[in-house]
Design a protein around this motif. Structure first.
Motif, PDB file in Angstrom:
ATOM      1  N   VAL A   1     111.626  76.415  88.517  1.00  0.00           N
ATOM      2  CA  VAL A   1     111.297  77.568  89.360  1.00  0.00           C
ATOM      3  C   VAL A   1     110.414  78.504  88.537  1.00  0.00           C
ATOM      4  O   VAL A   1     110.834  79.013  87.498  1.00  0.00           O
ATOM      5  N   SER A   2     109.198  78.724  88.996  1.00  0.00           N
ATOM      6  CA  SER A   2     108.228  79.494  88.219  1.00  0.00           C
ATOM      7  C   SER A   2     108.563  80.974  88.207  1.00  0.00           C
ATOM      8  O   SER A   2     109.311  81.476  89.061  1.00  0.00           O
ATOM      9  N   ARG A   3     107.979  81.692  87.261  1.00  0.00           N
ATOM     10  CA  ARG A   3     108.173  83.133  87.157  1.00  0.00           C
ATOM     11  C   ARG A   3     107.683  83.845  88.405  1.00  0.00           C
ATOM     12  O   ARG A   3     108.268  84.824  88.851  1.00  0.00           O
ATOM     13  N   SER A   4     106.616  83.334  89.016  1.00  0.00           N
ATOM     14  CA  SER A   4     106.079  83.953  90.242  1.00  0.00           C
ATOM     15  C   SER A   4     107.087  83.868  91.380  1.00  0.00           C
ATOM     16  O   SER A   4     107.241  84.813  92.168  1.00  0.00           O
ATOM     17  N   VAL A   5     107.798  82.736  91.480  1.00  0.00           N
ATOM     18  CA  VAL A   5     108.818  82.576  92.523  1.00  0.00           C
ATOM     19  C   VAL A   5     109.969  83.541  92.281  1.00  0.00           C
ATOM     20  O   VAL A   5     110.475  84.182  93.217  1.00  0.00           O
TER      21      VAL A   5
END
Length: 494
Positions: A117-121
């Motif tokens: 899960v990316s930082r943007s998500v």
């Protein structure tokens, strides 16, 4: 580590802060638990018992100290149809099964999936939750009298200004006690906690769900239990990641999965609904000084004490005081820097963050928003990696052999770029495809290599593939066709 050292690390290093923070959280849990019970279509005691049970049990079994778990809207929204069509006993059974599935996820170490899960998500998830927390307070503000607005403003004033005097007592607790005293003393005409529903007067007791132990029952509850388990773990693991950042400490995500499962499993036998970590209450806890497991234990225990022993007094707490606390949580949760970063961050990261926010707010479904964000992140990542493929060629001095040097990651998104780099119309005796600086990831990549080799052969060219690393060679060996009848394959560097 000795047992005493572990006890101090997890429970006793911040006793005063954990106790005071737990008291604040307990007060904030009451209206939410009642509200979630209404959403699920069950008696208020179901949500309150769940919040007590989950908070207490997760204090011992969870993997993220300082995080608060209880009955949540995310789970309540999923079970309304089950309760309406089959009754509350099926909800208890589904909660037990939810716990079993979550324990299984922990044992399978699915908590490690959070690394994808990316930082943007995560930023989008946080911002969406902040917006939803604020929107949830609007029914307590729209159409209310001036006394409500005055109390909310006064509550926010106390919350933000009191820490300038002292931080010995959490300002949200001061605001709740002060505004409750004013409302009771002056008899103000404002909504109270008691207006949401009747508070229980007894402690929860063991209750085996009264459902038939048949395959038909399993068919009814399994879809709900599976969805509850997935959504509960998703919200819990994301919240754990956020609290990791806020406290600058790590957590055991797989233990958190197991802990959530144990808490929900037990709660189903205590007449409670399923739950998971709560971002709002977890932020309240951290900002009020809670850091250890003791804060969750105090929150759950004090919640039961409040509703069973001090129920008549708790019912007099003005909703405006709790609204002020939740607005503070909303403001503190939102990542305001993410707005400034929209221009400076890569456009793909900004799109992922905004899309996550929009989907969560539009659907009120955290799982859908995160799923959209993860999918977009994956698409953008694949697109970016697909571009990092380079194919250089050189002709031998005698003009008889052309060597293609391939660099990069060959997979479904870059396979076409790889295949288009070869000149199949060139009249040449030999072709060497050197892939020592490349890696083949999937059958799309193997298929592209097959097509290149076979096209060269049709032109009468001898093909040699060299430099395959062990993993790529295994994949080509298993799924490739060109090496079955004549192409030479070599491992290692060329």
């Amino acid at each position: 580590m000795t047992l005493l050292a572990k006890l101090r690390r997890d429970w006793l290093f911040n006793v005063r802060g954990d106790v005071l923070a737990g008291i604040v959280v307990a007060l904030a849990l009451i209206p939410e638990a009642i509200g979630f019970s209404v959403i699920a279509g069950v008696d208020p005691r179901v949500g309150l018992y769940a919040s007590f049970s989950i908070a207490v049990i997760i204090a011992f079994t969870g993997g993220r100290p300082g995080m608060i778990s209880a009955a949540t809207a995310a789970i309540a929204l999923l079970v309304g149809d089950l309760v309406r069509d089959h009754g509350v006993e099926y909800l208890f059974a589904a909660t037990v099964l939810m716990g079993v599935l979550q324990i299984g996820a922990g044992l399978a170490k699915l908590g490690g999936l959070m690394r994808y899960v990316s930082r943007s998500v995560i930023t989008g998830f946080v911002n969406a939750l902040a917006i939803l927390i604020f929107m949830a307070q609007l029914p307590e503000l729209i159409g209310m009298g001036w006394q409500t607005y005055a109390m909310v403003a006064a509550g926010l004033g106390v919350i933000y200004l009191f820490p300038r005097l002292t931080r010995a007592i959490p300002s949200p607790l001061v605001a709740i006690v002060l505004l409750s005293g004013v409302a009771i003393y002056m008899g103000l005409d404002v909504r109270r906690v008691g207006d949401l529903g009747e508070l229980p007067t007894s402690i929860p007791f063991f209750h085996f769900p009264q459902v038939p132990l048949t395959l038909e029952t399993l068919q009814i509850i399994f879809p709900y239990a599976a969805t509850m388990a997935v959504v509960g773990l998703l919200e819990s693991l994301l919240t754990a990641t956020i609290i990791d950042d806020l406290t600058d400490t790590g957590s055991d995500k797989n233990r958190e999965c197991r802990g959530q499962g144990i808490a929900n499993f037990a709660t189903g036998f205590l007449g409670g609904m399923g739950g998971c970590a709560m971002i709002g209450q977890s932020v309240i806890n951290v900002k009020s000084g809670g850091r250890g497991r003791l804060s969750a234990l105090v929150a759950g225990s004090f919640l039961l004490f409040l509703i069973v022993v001090l129920g008549p007094w708790v019912a007099q707490i003005p909703m405006a005081a709790l609204v002020a606390v939740m607005i503070m949580v909303s403001i503190g949760t939102f990542n305001w820097g993410s707005i400034r970063n929209l221009r400076s961050h890569p456009w793909s990261s900004s799109v992922v963050m905004v899309a996550t926010v929009v989907v969560v707010v539009a659907t009120h479904d955290l799982a859908r928003g995160v799923l959209v964000g993860v999918l977009l992140s994956g698409i953008f990542f694949a697109r970016k990696v697909a571009r990092i493929v380079a194919v250089q060629s050189a002709l031998s001095p005698d003009g008889r052999t052309r060597t293609y040097d391939v660099e990069g990651q060959i997979f479904f998104a870059s396979a076409d770029t790889f295949a288009a780099a070869f000149d199949f119309k060139e009249v040449i005796e030999n072709v060497v495809i050197n892939v020592s600086q490349a890696h083949f990831w999937d059958i799309s990549a193997v298929g592209a290599l097959d097509r290149a080799v076979l096209k060269f052969r049709r032109e009468g060219t001898t093909v040699e593939v060299v430099g395959l690393n062990a993993a790529s060679a295994t994949l080509v060996d298993r799924f490739g066709e060109h090496d079955k009848d004549g192409a030479e394959i070599q491992l290692g560097a060329h």
